[in-house]
Enzyme design. Structure first.
Site, short mmCIF file in Angstrom:
data_model
loop_
_atom_site.label_atom_id
_atom_site.label_comp_id
_atom_site.label_asym_id
_atom_site.label_seq_id
_atom_site.Cartn_x
_atom_site.Cartn_y
_atom_site.Cartn_z
N LYS A 107 -79.47 27.91 9.59
CA LYS A 107 -79.66 28.36 8.20
C LYS A 107 -80.00 27.19 7.26
O LYS A 107 -80.88 27.31 6.44
CB LYS A 107 -78.42 29.10 7.68
N ARG A 153 -70.41 36.25 3.19
CA ARG A 153 -69.86 36.18 4.55
C ARG A 153 -68.87 37.31 4.80
O ARG A 153 -68.34 37.40 5.91
CB ARG A 153 -69.13 34.85 4.71
N ARG A 188 -74.44 18.76 17.03
CA ARG A 188 -74.32 18.37 15.62
C ARG A 188 -73.03 17.59 15.38
O ARG A 188 -73.00 16.71 14.52
CB ARG A 188 -74.35 19.65 14.76
N ARG A 217 -68.16 16.57 10.56
CA ARG A 217 -67.43 17.76 10.11
C ARG A 217 -66.26 18.05 11.05
O ARG A 217 -66.47 18.23 12.24
CB ARG A 217 -68.37 18.97 10.06
N ARG A 255 -64.72 30.08 14.56
CA ARG A 255 -65.78 30.38 13.57
C ARG A 255 -66.68 31.49 14.08
O ARG A 255 -67.09 32.36 13.30
CB ARG A 255 -66.58 29.12 13.25
P1 ADP Z 1 -71.62 27.06 9.39
O1 ADP Z 1 -72.67 28.07 9.06
O2 ADP Z 1 -72.07 26.05 10.40
O3 ADP Z 1 -70.29 27.66 9.75
P2 ADP Z 1 -71.26 26.42 6.57
O4 ADP Z 1 -71.60 25.10 6.02
O5 ADP Z 1 -72.03 27.59 6.12
O6 ADP Z 1 -71.33 26.18 8.13
O7 ADP Z 1 -69.71 26.74 6.28
C1 ADP Z 1 -68.67 25.84 6.61
C2 ADP Z 1 -67.31 26.43 6.26
O8 ADP Z 1 -67.22 26.62 4.83
C3 ADP Z 1 -67.00 27.82 6.83
O9 ADP Z 1 -66.51 27.77 8.16
C4 ADP Z 1 -65.94 28.31 5.83
O10 ADP Z 1 -64.68 27.70 6.06
C5 ADP Z 1 -66.46 27.79 4.50
N1 ADP Z 1 -67.36 28.78 3.86
C6 ADP Z 1 -68.70 28.63 3.63
N2 ADP Z 1 -69.21 29.71 3.04
C7 ADP Z 1 -68.18 30.60 2.91
C8 ADP Z 1 -68.08 31.90 2.40
N3 ADP Z 1 -69.14 32.55 1.91
N4 ADP Z 1 -66.87 32.52 2.42
C9 ADP Z 1 -65.78 31.89 2.91
N5 ADP Z 1 -65.81 30.64 3.41
C10 ADP Z 1 -66.99 29.99 3.42
#
Ligand code: ADP
Length: 190
Positions: free
Chosen positions: A14, A89, A128, A134, A146
């Site tokens: 994404k 999400r 990654r 991270r 996740r």
């Molecule tokens: P990835 O898509 O690789 O999981 P992101 O950078 O989108 O990575 O998200 C990293 C973390 O940030 C998620 O695992 C969650 O803990 C938090 N997060 C991101 N977006 C949301 C969301 N919309 N609602 C709740 N938690 C979120």
């Protein structure tokens, strides 16, 4: 305004595709993951409260995420549009997004879902992990958590947009440019 939700599991690409989409369509990028990581780097109050959820690979509570996105939208009402990356999400977040856009006379134009098999996702995240720094990329238990949360809480968001006839799926396996080409084709139909 062109308002796009980029949807997909962790590791689907994404972030990579978002940067190509914002270049082509001059959109404002709202990545909740990037916003949280910025808050954590700057050690803000929001960053401190989100950190324990994020590092464990859990979702941050809806009200925190929704408030953060609302601020970003309000700051950029003169934009060409927004790309929402990693948000919504949960179905609750999707509802909140529709309501907040509506208060500004806006709506989602369409959702692009990047489809990638689970084994590829895990391999991409493990790769990654070598450079991302991270905590949530670092061990298989967190990665599996996740993916499980995605399947249980985020996948139903696809139905939410399908019901509104605002959903298009794209194969997320292939070169960055070929995936982007498929995305651009879908966007042209919104
Ligand atoms: P990835 O898509 O690789 O999981 P992101 O950078 O989108 O990575 O998200 C990293 C973390 O940030 C998620 O695992 C969650 O803990 C938090 N997060 C991101 N977006 C949301 C969301 N919309 N609602 C709740 N938690 C979120």
């Amino acid at each position: 305004m062109l308002n796009i939700v980029l949807f997909g599991p962790p590791g689907a690409g994404k972030g990579t595709q978002s940067s190509k989409i914002i270049d082509k369509y001059s959109l404002i990028h709202i990545s909740t993951g990037d916003l949280f990581r910025k808050h954590m780097n700057e050690n803000t109050v929001l960053g401190q409260s989100a950190k324990r959820y994020i590092d464990a690979g859990n979702l941050v509570p809806d009200d925190v995420v929704i408030g953060m996105v609302e601020d970003k939208i309000r700051e950029n009402l003169d934009a060409n549009g927004f790309i929402f990356d990693g948000f919504p999400r949960t179905v609750n977040q999707a509802d909140a997004l529709d309501i907040m856009l509506k208060t500004h006379g806006l709506s989602i134009s369409g959702t692009i879902a990047l489809e990638v098999p689970e084994e590829n996702l895990k391999n991409r995240i493990r790769e990654r992990a070598k450079t991302s720094g991270r905590a949530d990329d670092q061990d298989d238990k967190k990665i599996n958590n996740r993916i499980a949360i995605y399947n249980n809480e985020t996948a139903p968001v696809a139905e939410y947009y399908k019901k509104q006839d605002k959903f298009a799926a794209v194969n997320g396996v292939g070169s960055i440019d070929s995936v982007f080409e498929s995305i651009a084709e879908k966007i042209s139909s919104f």
